[in-house]
Design a protein around this motif. Structure first.
Motif, short mmCIF file in Angstrom:
data_model
loop_
_atom_site.label_atom_id
_atom_site.label_comp_id
_atom_site.label_asym_id
_atom_site.label_seq_id
_atom_site.Cartn_x
_atom_site.Cartn_y
_atom_site.Cartn_z
N UNK A 162 34.42 43.26 52.29
CA UNK A 162 34.92 44.63 52.34
C UNK A 162 36.40 44.61 52.67
N UNK A 163 37.11 45.61 52.15
CA UNK A 163 38.51 45.74 52.50
C UNK A 163 38.62 46.28 53.92
N UNK A 164 39.81 46.29 54.45
CA UNK A 164 40.02 46.87 55.78
C UNK A 164 39.55 48.32 55.75
N UNK A 165 38.78 48.69 56.77
CA UNK A 165 38.25 50.04 56.83
C UNK A 165 36.85 50.16 56.28
N UNK A 171 39.74 44.64 44.35
CA UNK A 171 40.66 43.57 43.97
C UNK A 171 40.04 42.20 44.26
N UNK A 172 40.39 41.53 45.32
CA UNK A 172 39.83 40.21 45.58
C UNK A 172 38.37 40.31 46.06
N UNK A 173 37.52 39.39 45.56
CA UNK A 173 36.08 39.40 45.83
C UNK A 173 35.50 40.79 45.55
N UNK A 174 35.67 41.27 44.34
CA UNK A 174 35.34 42.67 44.04
C UNK A 174 33.86 42.98 44.05
N UNK A 222 46.76 51.81 45.61
CA UNK A 222 46.76 51.05 46.86
C UNK A 222 45.32 50.67 47.24
N UNK A 223 45.13 49.62 48.04
CA UNK A 223 46.14 48.80 48.69
C UNK A 223 46.82 47.84 47.71
#
Length: 527
Positions: A162-165, A171-174, A222-223
């Motif tokens: 997971x992305x931050x939050x 994007x990466x490891x979608x 973003x991000x």
């Protein structure tokens, strides 16, 4: 009934040789970011080449925000017809009981193309209604590969990254769902590559039949993380908007090269547009900066002229009739469509195909013709009228809002007549529009809008949210790009607490629907 309509249109259509069509929608990308539109900081050679080999529209309008753009593009209708006047304010989106709330109930561009015998696919960002197993396919697509939020994943599946939050990454490891099935990915996998590969593979698999691909790129939203370095496998470009845009350009070059390799180049119409103005620099504002997006169309063997910079004004609603004309499909007569086909302009038969274009967000509106521009902020506040002359990029516009010149008065009367011919955008009965704080982009003077303008750091003079006792005021402060929600970056940057771990946990708790942002309703109702 909807599927009966598609079947009847399918039966009535001609199955002569038809062009393939790829419709690309870039995320959070204003026209001013591309070098072919005059940007001197960003290098976009592949999109520049596409423009040199096709037609580039100087003035193309999308909606200032994501969802109303996507619904408008898919339906060929302005919000007063499709129900999506806005996005973050429920007073301007279809109510839950309305059939318009579900995208599967609308006649879409994919339905149109299927009626003409096309194989159809979607790749990238969806972010619209629908549930598995019919998600996306409800809207006329045979196949899809979509970036999936946690609530889009099949039952029992949890994406490991997971992305931050707490947002499932694009994007990466979608996090990806393909045709209803979870697609496992690795940490070194980059989502935009996987979506681009899907588009190329779908075109290759269907090269002997006409195909329509709706390619909704996740870039350049973003991000703005690091991207792969195309020239140095294993290395990465820096985490900047510039890198994200230039990697999108790289992917467009890869796609166009693949069409030539597969012998599809001459018979494929490729359309590249953006969904709204650039994030943090136009997006979500009732200005031309918020609505003006790139529009480049290439079709070397389809009569599309090469090297044309068109002064014709165009907007999203023009895509549906354009698709119909090139595919030979028939638009249903019992569905209203608001646009006009671009084909005569693309083929050099006409210099213009319509007199004015329109964009909207909630009850705010932007109206333009080849010379004049009207911007009406939400709630009817802050109305501005500009004489643009021959300029299309904001430079040199004259604010004639208070002018009594007869020519200006005649132009304003003409615009008033155009708006009078549309339903006035209003909140649902019994609901009030949200109060929105004016953004910095809203306050820019027109002469200050310059091509080649770089990203600007956020001001450090704004008071801390901890000093703001009113939660409405705090929300307005923390929603720094004024799109009606607080994304993760905004949340972390404006948090009053000093503990990053605690702030992360609070964001995840407040983002109850896990859509990578905190709506005003979620913010005000924090428990």
């Amino acid at each position: 009934m909807r599927h009966v309509l598609v079947a009847l249109l399918f039966a009535a259509s001609s199955f002569a040789a038809k062009p393939n069509i790829i419709l690309i929608l870039a995320d959070d990308l204003g026209a001013k970011e591309l070098s072919c539109y005059g940007n001197t900081l960003h290098k976009t050679p592949n999109l520049d080449k596409m423009a040199a080999e096709g037609v580039r529209f100087e003035t193309h309008f999308s909606m200032p925000l994501c969802t109303p753009t996507r619904v408008c593009l898919m339906t060929g209708q302005y919000g007063f017809h499709n129900g999506f006047l806005g996005m973050g304010d429920k007073a301007f989106t279809p109510q839950k009981q309305s059939p318009k709330a579900e995208m599967g109930n609308h006649f879409t561009h994919a339905d149109l193309m299927k009626s003409a015998g096309y194989a159809t696919a979607q790749a990238g960002k969806w972010q619209l209604s629908g549930t598995l197993p019919t998600l996306v396919r409800d809207c006329g697509f045979d196949e899809y590969r979509m970036w999936a939020y946690d609530h889009n994943l099949p039952a029992g599946i949890t994406h490991p990254a997971h992305e931050k939050g707490g947002n499932a990454p694009r994007y990466w490891h979608p996090s990806i769902v393909e045709n209803g099935q979870y697609l496992p990915t690795k940490a070194e996998d980059y989502g935009p590559d996987l979506f681009n590969d899907f588009v190329i593979d779908f075109a290759r698999k269907h090269k002997t039949e006409p195909f329509f691909i709706y390619y909704t790129s996740v870039l350049t939203h973003s991000p703005h993380l690091e991207t792969p370095d195309p020239a140095n496998p294993g290395k990465r470009w820096p985490a900047t908007f510039k890198s994200n845009l230039e990697y999108l350009d790289h992917l467009m070059g890869k796609l166009l090269t693949s069409l030539k390799t597969e012998g599809l180049d001459d018979n494929t119409l490729v359309i590249f547009i953006g969904d709204n103005g650039t994030g943090g620099d136009g997006k979500a504002t009732l200005t031309e900066l918020g609505a003006r997006t790139p529009c480049i169309i290439r079709g070397p063997g389809l009569g599309v002229k090469a090297g044309v910079v068109s002064k014709a004004v165009a907007d999203l609603t023009d895509m549906m009739p354009t698709l119909a004309e090139f595919s030979g499909a028939t638009l249903p007569k019992d569905v209203p469509f608001d646009g006009h086909s671009l084909a005569p302009v693309l083929r050099g038969e006409k210099e213009k195909h319509r007199d004015w274009i329109y964009s909207h967000l909630d009850d705010g509106r932007v109206l333009r013709d080849t010379r004049w521009l009207l911007e009406i902020d939400k709630g009817g506040k802050g109305e501005k009228f500009f004489d643009c002359g021959e300029s299309r990029n904001g430079a040199g516009y004259k604010d004639v809002t208070n002018s009594t010149d007869p020519e200006v008065k005649a132009a304003r009367q003409k615009f008033a007549s155009i708006l009078a011919g549309m339903p006035e955008p209003k909140p649902h009965e019994g609901m009030a529009a949200k109060e929105m704080k004016k953004s910095k982009a809203d306050k820019k003077t027109k002469g200050m809008v310059k091509e080649g303008e770089g990203e600007k750091p956020a001001s450090t003079s704004t008071p801390s949210p901890a000093s703001m006792k009113d939660r409405d005021v705090r929300f307005a402060f923390r929603d720094q790009n004024k799109d009606g929600r607080i994304d993760h970056d905004e949340f972390m940057k404006t948090a009053s607490g000093k503990d990053p771990t605690a702030n992360e946990a609070r964001f995840k708790k407040m983002d109850r629907n896990q859509d990578a942002g905190v709506s005003k309703e979620e913010f005000l109702n924090e428990k």
